[in-house]
Design a protein around this motif. Structure first.
Motif, mmCIF file in Angstrom:
data_model
loop_
_atom_site.group_PDB
_atom_site.id
_atom_site.type_symbol
_atom_site.label_atom_id
_atom_site.label_comp_id
_atom_site.label_asym_id
_atom_site.label_seq_id
_atom_site.Cartn_x
_atom_site.Cartn_y
_atom_site.Cartn_z
ATOM 1 N N HIS A 1 0.978 -1.315 -0.033
ATOM 2 C CA HIS A 1 0.122 -0.069 0.145
ATOM 3 C C HIS A 1 0.810 1.087 0.089
ATOM 4 C CE1 HIS A 1 -3.392 -2.496 0.738
ATOM 5 N NE2 HIS A 1 -2.941 -3.177 1.909
ATOM 6 N N SER A 2 2.062 1.027 -0.172
ATOM 7 C CA SER A 2 3.104 2.008 -0.119
ATOM 8 C C SER A 2 2.703 3.190 -1.328
ATOM 9 C CB SER A 2 4.521 1.910 -0.407
ATOM 10 O OG SER A 2 5.656 2.967 0.169
ATOM 11 N N ASP B 1 -0.277 3.688 -2.691
ATOM 12 C CA ASP B 1 -1.943 4.066 -2.851
ATOM 13 C C ASP B 1 -2.124 5.474 -3.071
ATOM 14 O OD1 ASP B 1 -2.120 1.247 -2.629
ATOM 15 O OD2 ASP B 1 -3.414 1.434 -0.737
ATOM 16 N N GLN B 2 -1.284 6.216 -2.117
ATOM 17 C CA GLN B 2 -1.496 7.635 -2.088
ATOM 18 C C GLN B 2 -1.295 8.258 -3.515
ATOM 19 O OE1 GLN B 2 0.266 9.974 1.176
ATOM 20 N NE2 GLN B 2 -0.612 11.832 0.529
ATOM 21 N N MET C 1 -0.800 7.311 -6.258
ATOM 22 C CA MET C 1 -1.559 6.638 -7.303
ATOM 23 C C MET C 1 -3.259 7.495 -7.403
ATOM 24 S SD MET C 1 -1.645 2.777 -8.411
ATOM 25 C CE MET C 1 -0.022 2.522 -8.257
ATOM 26 N N GLN C 2 -3.454 7.933 -6.469
ATOM 27 C CA GLN C 2 -4.824 8.305 -6.472
ATOM 28 C C GLN C 2 -4.900 9.309 -7.744
ATOM 29 O OE1 GLN C 2 -7.419 7.103 -4.633
ATOM 30 N NE2 GLN C 2 -5.808 5.932 -4.281
ATOM 31 N N ASN D 1 3.648 -5.158 -5.259
ATOM 32 C CA ASN D 1 3.111 -4.218 -4.504
ATOM 33 C C ASN D 1 2.508 -3.028 -5.328
ATOM 34 O OD1 ASN D 1 3.489 -5.437 -2.070
ATOM 35 N ND2 ASN D 1 5.453 -4.458 -1.596
ATOM 36 N N ASN E 1 -0.642 -4.401 -6.910
ATOM 37 C CA ASN E 1 -1.741 -4.349 -6.034
ATOM 38 C C ASN E 1 -2.336 -3.086 -5.662
ATOM 39 O OD1 ASN E 1 -1.877 -7.261 -5.318
ATOM 40 N ND2 ASN E 1 -0.283 -6.954 -3.883
ATOM 41 N N SER E 2 -1.725 -2.007 -5.893
ATOM 42 C CA SER E 2 -1.971 -0.501 -5.408
ATOM 43 C C SER E 2 -2.839 -0.499 -6.849
ATOM 44 C CB SER E 2 -1.042 0.491 -5.411
ATOM 45 O OG SER E 2 -0.440 0.324 -4.250
ATOM 46 N N ASN F 1 -4.588 -2.364 -8.706
ATOM 47 C CA ASN F 1 -5.682 -3.198 -8.590
ATOM 48 C C ASN F 1 -6.736 -2.440 -7.727
ATOM 49 O OD1 ASN F 1 -5.323 -5.293 -10.413
ATOM 50 N ND2 ASN F 1 -4.376 -6.579 -8.866
ATOM 51 N N ASN F 2 -6.058 -1.700 -6.868
ATOM 52 C CA ASN F 2 -7.160 -1.215 -5.735
ATOM 53 C C ASN F 2 -7.411 0.545 -6.157
ATOM 54 O OD1 ASN F 2 -7.125 -3.323 -3.897
ATOM 55 N ND2 ASN F 2 -5.073 -2.573 -3.224
ATOM 56 N N THR F 3 -6.922 0.855 -7.119
ATOM 57 C CA THR F 3 -7.117 2.211 -7.928
ATOM 58 C C THR F 3 -7.758 2.185 -9.000
ATOM 59 O OG1 THR F 3 -5.024 2.785 -6.933
ATOM 60 C CG2 THR F 3 -5.873 4.497 -8.271
#
Length: 355
Positions: A72-73, A75-76, A78-79, A113, A116-117, A119-121
């Motif tokens: 999740h490093s 995630d931010q 990539m928003q 990692n 995965n981010s 996939n979550n974005t």
């Protein structure tokens, strides 16, 4: 994917890297908003060149701290991004203690990692991963298994392992991980850039790359007695950066792309440097026979298996796909070599040889 541009920010991981810096420069000059990740926001010297480029460009730069090994490093950072250029990767070819922990795991887990981010974005539509021609072959002898005496995008490195050529192994395993994760979903597509040995001017004297090590060895006397019979695919860093942008924005870009402007032997590289810089440096004049390295290689870091499998086999790469689909017009690699060495001189990375 049908879009050829994006109004949202574009994420570049590993922003301070040799190639990534050029990618960011091009994006900023085209007016894009760039989200760039670095390992440590307190090390301002490492990204000062990017902030300077941003201040003089139409685009804007926002820096984020991220660690390849932390879930999740990214995630931010990539928003809101539709395009992710994953360029961060450990660069350790020599002087490592544990190949698995120092090279292989960071490359594979880092890719996992980041994706995965992705996939979550929900906003992400395309991912471009910086791979390597090391993903297409493991040892130079592999060229004998090719149909046309050249590697192309259909070839995969199947001969490297955790104990034999761990750096190329890390590259091919990271790329395979990326393709496996892409195929497991349908929202985002993937393009992989597979550059040869990258030469040409750096935007910062702090850059680490395999090409710097090679040129330092040419300049410090290590190769004065002669070089092994080895060949490298070579490409200019600006062409690699162009390929990344084409891969990001060209709706027809797909799959893997070998990015190579040609092949030079170590001896040819030495001759080109001597022609341009004279005899001020101990550039290699001779190519030593393979038998010499079989005898003495283990004393200078060449295992017997490495010598047997990598010396005496000229290697070539077919870059036609990148020329046709990404419109890459390759720069002269001899000029790239000369420009790179001159910059290392200017930056004090290479000093005039004193025997």
């Amino acid at each position: 994917m049908t879009m050829t541009s994006t109004h949202g920010p574009i994420l570049v991981t590993g922003a301070t890297g040799y190639i990534a810096s050029w990618v960011i420069k091009n994006l900023l000059e085209q007016g894009h908003t760039v989200h760039a990740t670095v390992r440590n926001l307190n090390k301002k010297n490492s990204f000062a060149h990017l902030e300077k480029i941003a201040s003089e460009s139409a685009g804007s730069l926002q820096l984020f701290q991220a660690n390849l090994l932390e879930p999740h490093s990214f995630d931010q950072a990539m928003q809101g991004c539709e395009i992710v250029l994953h360029m961060a990767s450990p660069f350790v070819v020599t002087n490592y203690k544990d190949a698995i922990k120092d090279i292989i795991e960071p490359a594979i887990l880092g890719t996992e990692n980041v994706l995965n981010s992705v996939n979550n974005t929900e906003s992400v539509k395309r991912v471009v991963v910086t791979s390597s021609i090391a993903s297409t072959y493991g040892d130079a002898i592999d060229i004998k298994q090719t149909a046309h005496n050249e590697f192309d995008e259909s070839h995969w490195n199947t001969t490297s392992s955790e104990t034999h050529q761990p750096y190329p192994y890390s590259k091919v395993m990271a790329e395979r991980k990326a393709w496996d994760m892409q195929k497991a979903q349908t929202r985002w597509d993937l393009v992989c850039i597979n550059p040869a040995l990258v030469l040409g001017p750096s935007l910062t004297p702090n850059t680490q790359s395999g090409s710097v090590e090679v040129l330092q060895q040419f300049a410090n006397g290590m190769t004065l007695a002669g070089v092994p019979p080895m060949w490298n695919g070579i490409v200019d860093v600006r062409d690699v950066a162009d390929a990344h942008l084409q891969a990001a924005f060209n709706p027809k870009a797909e799959g893997r792309y070998i990015i190579s402007g040609g092949t030079l032997s170590l001896l040819e590289m030495g001759k080109i440097l001597r022609q341009n810089f004279g005899n001020k440096f101990p550039f290699p004049r001779n190519q030593l026979p393979k038998a010499t390295f079989k005898l003495f290689g283990p004393f200078v870091g060449f295992s017997k298996s490495f010598v047997e499998l990598n010396m005496g086999y000229p290697i070539y790469f077919n870059a036609t796909k990148s020329q046709q689909e990404l419109s890459i017009h390759y720069r002269n690699i001899e000029n790239s070599l000369v420009e790179h060495f001159q910059q290392l001189l200017d930056d004090g990375v290479v000093k005039k040889y004193i025997p």
